[in-house]
Design an enzyme around this catalytic site. Structure first.
Site, PDB file in Angstrom:
ATOM      1  N   LYS A 181      71.918 -54.713  38.527  1.00 11.01           N
ATOM      2  CA  LYS A 181      72.276 -55.007  39.900  1.00 11.01           C
ATOM      3  C   LYS A 181      73.791 -55.119  39.851  1.00 11.01           C
ATOM      4  O   LYS A 181      74.706 -54.911  40.706  1.00 11.01           O
ATOM      5  CB  LYS A 181      71.434 -56.463  40.523  1.00 11.01           C
ATOM      6  CG  LYS A 181      71.832 -57.532  39.669  1.00 11.01           C
ATOM      7  CD  LYS A 181      70.638 -58.340  39.634  1.00 11.01           C
ATOM      8  CE  LYS A 181      69.503 -57.711  38.740  1.00 11.01           C
ATOM      9  NZ  LYS A 181      68.700 -58.240  38.033  1.00 11.01           N
ATOM     10  N   GLY A 234      62.298 -70.234  30.675  1.00 11.88           N
ATOM     11  CA  GLY A 234      63.006 -68.841  30.495  1.00 11.88           C
ATOM     12  C   GLY A 234      63.402 -68.320  31.927  1.00 11.88           C
ATOM     13  O   GLY A 234      63.838 -67.182  31.949  1.00 11.88           O
ATOM     14  N   ASP A 271      74.169 -63.464  41.355  1.00 10.37           N
ATOM     15  CA  ASP A 271      72.943 -62.463  41.351  1.00 10.37           C
ATOM     16  C   ASP A 271      72.667 -62.288  42.586  1.00 10.37           C
ATOM     17  O   ASP A 271      72.206 -60.836  42.836  1.00 10.37           O
ATOM     18  CB  ASP A 271      71.873 -63.189  40.228  1.00 10.37           C
ATOM     19  CG  ASP A 271      70.514 -62.424  40.219  1.00 10.37           C
ATOM     20  OD1 ASP A 271      70.628 -61.772  39.419  1.00 10.37           O
ATOM     21  OD2 ASP A 271      69.612 -62.586  41.041  1.00 10.37           O
ATOM     22  N   LYS A 325      72.670 -58.337  44.667  1.00  2.00           N
ATOM     23  CA  LYS A 325      71.316 -57.700  45.100  1.00  2.00           C
ATOM     24  C   LYS A 325      71.637 -57.477  46.923  1.00  2.00           C
ATOM     25  O   LYS A 325      71.368 -56.481  47.287  1.00  2.00           O
ATOM     26  CB  LYS A 325      70.397 -58.705  44.983  1.00  2.00           C
ATOM     27  CG  LYS A 325      69.626 -58.781  43.660  1.00  2.00           C
ATOM     28  CD  LYS A 325      68.860 -59.833  43.331  1.00  2.00           C
ATOM     29  CE  LYS A 325      68.492 -60.170  41.874  1.00  2.00           C
ATOM     30  NZ  LYS A 325      67.454 -61.278  41.609  1.00  2.00           N
ATOM     31  N   GLY A 348      61.371 -61.340  35.626  1.00  2.00           N
ATOM     32  CA  GLY A 348      60.146 -61.263  34.589  1.00  2.00           C
ATOM     33  C   GLY A 348      59.918 -59.800  34.126  1.00  2.00           C
ATOM     34  O   GLY A 348      60.295 -58.779  34.502  1.00  2.00           O
TER      35      GLY A 348
HETATM   36  N1  HSE Z   1      67.915 -64.231  37.086  1.00  7.45           N
HETATM   37  C1  HSE Z   1      67.008 -63.449  38.367  1.00  7.45           C
HETATM   38  C2  HSE Z   1      66.409 -64.436  39.421  1.00  7.45           C
HETATM   39  C3  HSE Z   1      66.548 -62.300  38.121  1.00  7.45           C
HETATM   40  O1  HSE Z   1      66.293 -65.827  38.724  1.00  7.45           O
HETATM   41  O2  HSE Z   1      65.812 -64.164  40.247  1.00  7.45           O
HETATM   42  C4  HSE Z   1      67.264 -61.147  37.798  1.00  7.45           C
HETATM   43  O3  HSE Z   1      68.095 -60.873  38.863  1.00  7.45           O
END
Ligand code: HSE
Length: 421
Positions: free
Chosen positions: A105, A187, A201, A205, A303
């Protein structure tokens, strides 16, 4: 039977899941879709990475040149992440005429123009279902199932880590720090959680999703971003007492004049809204089209296997078609000058007669009407005040908050959170 050979660059969480899906479900892909997809090469740091997953090291490729010079390879899967060397490798593959399926992304949000130009020049496809909301097929929905619509809104919970943290804070009373530590142990969050908790992040997106939804490139530079690090347990409790749940939302809206709002920030979401019930690491995207009306897609946004599901869907799609069906989003979107919202404000004032009146009069001067106002406790001469406003413009709210901050007797503006309907 059509046959296609694939290279995977990066055998980490998503690359490993992709290998598993392509090998374990090779027969069902073959019988269901009439294409035989074979993994031919895997690029990573060392053959030991392959061996540690029980994969034959004969697949190992040390350099991108081994992949681009292999005429049998038709599709390159990029699951390395980060800008470099992933960006250069993707450009090399596209320039060599190999279609690329990427989950990256950040690379797409920052360098889409360059990648798309290379894809066009190389007569190759660029596919990125896995870049947004993992296993939830939101990109395919936007590009292939919504053609009848002008989409006015795309609002989502598109980061699982922050949704997990906020859920644990809301439902179990954890502090931000304790919830983050737990997310790291599970994780979800990285050792350096900045990309998730500061909203980067989700902003990457949203830039991609809003561009597809509104058929206009929504550059990262016009995506407003605020993370969850300032969300306090007491704001979560205040939200709950008024019938709201705090979520990190990504909001994209296209105004009737074509201008676009794109913003990532914590928000009070009414408990009756479908997004309020999205808990833990789950994601959801709420779309509004003028013909479809409301749609909500829900599932795992991250995941190994959920993201691999999206990667493999692109691989099969690419193997069966000559070019992706994206709408033209070359022309840049204009950022909306302002937008309307309700707001929650929490501030600390000196506990003396007339303070609530002077705070209310600042809001009044900026044309902001109060829906609820409450003094929530007084200690050593100061009091916490929470305010829920009626709908107002963001610019008026900001001006009012700036004036409030310099009003005699106002100690600190603790929080300003947007409230959605
Ligand atoms: N780290 C992101 C999340 C997933 O926690 O949704 C990868 O974009």
């Amino acid at each position: 039977m059509k046959k296609i050979k694939v290279a995977i660059m990066g055998l980490g969480t998503v690359g490993g899941g992709t290998y598993d899906a392509l090998t374990r479900n090779r027969d069902s892909i073959r019988s269901g879709y009439g294409v035989d997809v074979e993994v031919k090469k895997i690029l990573d740091r060392s053959p030991d990475v392959l061996a540690s997953r029980g994969i034959d090291t004969a697949f190992f490729a040390r350099t991108i040149d081994e992949i681009v010079s292999d005429k049998e390879i038709g599709i390159v899967v990029e699951t390395m992440g980060g800008l470099e060397p992933a960006g250069s490798f993707v450009l090399k593959a596209l320039s060599a005429g190999k279609s690329v399926v990427t989950a990256n992304k950040e690379l797409l949000a920052k360098r889409f123009g360059e990648l798309n130009a290379a894809a066009e020049k190389g007569k190759a496809g660029l596919y990125f279902e896995a870049s947004c909301v993992g296993g939830v097929p939101v990109i395919r929905t936007l590009t292939e199932s919504m053609q009848a619509n002008r989409i006015s809104e795309i609002t989502g919970i598109i980061n699982g880590t922050t949704n997990y943290i906020l859920t644990r804070m809301s439902e179990d009373g954890l502090t931000y720090e304790a919830a983050l530590e737990e997310a790291q142990k599970l994780g979800y969050a990285e050792a350096d959680p900045t990309a998730d908790v500061e909203g980067f992040d989700a902003a990457y997106k949203l830039s991609i999703l809003a561009s597809l939804a509104f058929h206009a490139k929504v550059p990262l530079s016009i995506v407003y971003r605020e993370g969850i690090t300032q969300v306090r347990p007491r704001d979560i409790s205040a939200a709950a007492s008024m019938g709201y749940t705090v979520k990190l939302l990504a909001v994209g809206k296209q105004n009737p004049d074509g201008s676009v709002q794109a913003r990532v920030h914590p928000a009070f979401v009414p408990n009756s809204h479908p997004l309020a019930s999205v808990r833990g690491a789950f994601n959801a995207v709420f779309l509004k089209g003028d013909f479809s009306d409301e749609i909500m897609l829900y599932g795992r946004g991250a995941g190994s296997y959920p993201t691999a599901s999206a990667v493999v869907s692109d691989v099969v799609y690419c193997a069966l078609r000559s070019a992706p069906l994206y709408p033209d989003f070359g022309k840049p979107a204009t950022a909306a000058a302002d937008f309307d919202s309700q707001y929650y404000i929490s501030l600390c004032v000196t506990d003396k007669p007339g303070m609530l009146a002077s705070v209310a009069s600042v809001l009044g001067r900026h044309g902001i009407s109060i829906s609820k106002m409450q003094q929530v406790g007084a200690a050593s001469g100061s009091a916490d005040v929470t305010i829920l406003t009626h709908t107002t413009g963001e610019s008026s709210l900001r001006a009012a908050v700036a004036e409030m901050a310099s009003t005699v007797g106002v100690g600190k503006i603790n929080a300003t959170v947007r409230v959605i309907k």
